[in-house]
Design an enzyme around this catalytic site. Structure first.
Site, mmCIF file in Angstrom:
data_model
loop_
_atom_site.group_PDB
_atom_site.id
_atom_site.type_symbol
_atom_site.label_atom_id
_atom_site.label_comp_id
_atom_site.label_asym_id
_atom_site.label_seq_id
_atom_site.Cartn_x
_atom_site.Cartn_y
_atom_site.Cartn_z
ATOM 1 N N CYS A 43 35.467 35.725 40.008
ATOM 2 C CA CYS A 43 34.537 34.830 40.689
ATOM 3 C C CYS A 43 34.949 34.612 42.142
ATOM 4 C CB CYS A 43 34.446 33.505 39.937
ATOM 5 S SG CYS A 43 33.838 33.716 38.241
ATOM 6 N N THR A 44 36.242 34.516 42.369
ATOM 7 C CA THR A 44 36.737 34.365 43.734
ATOM 8 C C THR A 44 36.425 35.619 44.544
ATOM 9 O OG1 THR A 44 38.488 32.860 43.026
ATOM 10 C CG2 THR A 44 38.788 33.971 45.150
#
Length: 152
Positions: A43-44
């Site tokens: 997600c990062t």
């Protein structure tokens, strides 16, 4: 899950940038990317990649908004930690993910649970979904979405 050619659901989506957007309202192209959880590796990487291409998306006339079930306070902390410039929407009640069909059964190490599916939707100026990327693979995804925006 919403499919290509369908109208985007009409929703009031509040973002970390202090704006409220409606995916069904006429306007510039909108990229909504759904992701499972702030401050996790995939997600990062996805948020950092969309941020890195932010100027190119703006030049193409598109807005990019990330959506997860994390609360807004966690989004702000996540954005600050990584210098994210992509607005994030907190879907705490699940209304956005339910409307787009991105909340569903997942499996990890044989354990089944409900969670956010990683998916991206490209919505055109008239509020029609033009592209859907279900089961997104993060590497190269932001670039692929940018190419689709430019092709509109």
């Amino acid at each position: 899950m919403i499919e290509e050619g369908q109208s985007a659901p009409s929703l009031a989506i509040a973002t970390s940038a202090g704006e409220t957007i409606d995916p069904a309202a006429p306007g510039g192209p909108l990229v909504l990317y759904f992701y499972p959880k702030d401050d996790t590796p995939g997600c990062t990487r996805e948020a950092v990649d969309f941020t890195a291409l932010g100027d190119a998306f703006r030049e193409a006339g598109a807005r990019v908004v990330g959506v997860s079930r994390d609360p807004m306070a966690k989004h702000v902390k996540f954005a600050t930690k990584y210098g994210l410039k992509v607005p994030l929407a907190a879907d705490e009640d699940g209304a956005i993910s339910t409307a787009f069909g991105t909340w569903g059964e997942k499996s990890l190490y044989g354990r089944k649970y409900m969670g956010m599916m990683r998916a991206t939707f490209l919505i055109d100026r008239e509020g029609t979904v033009r592209r859907v990327w279900p089961k997104v693979k993060v590497a190269g995804h932001a670039e692929e979405v940018l190419a689709a925006v430019r092709a509109l």
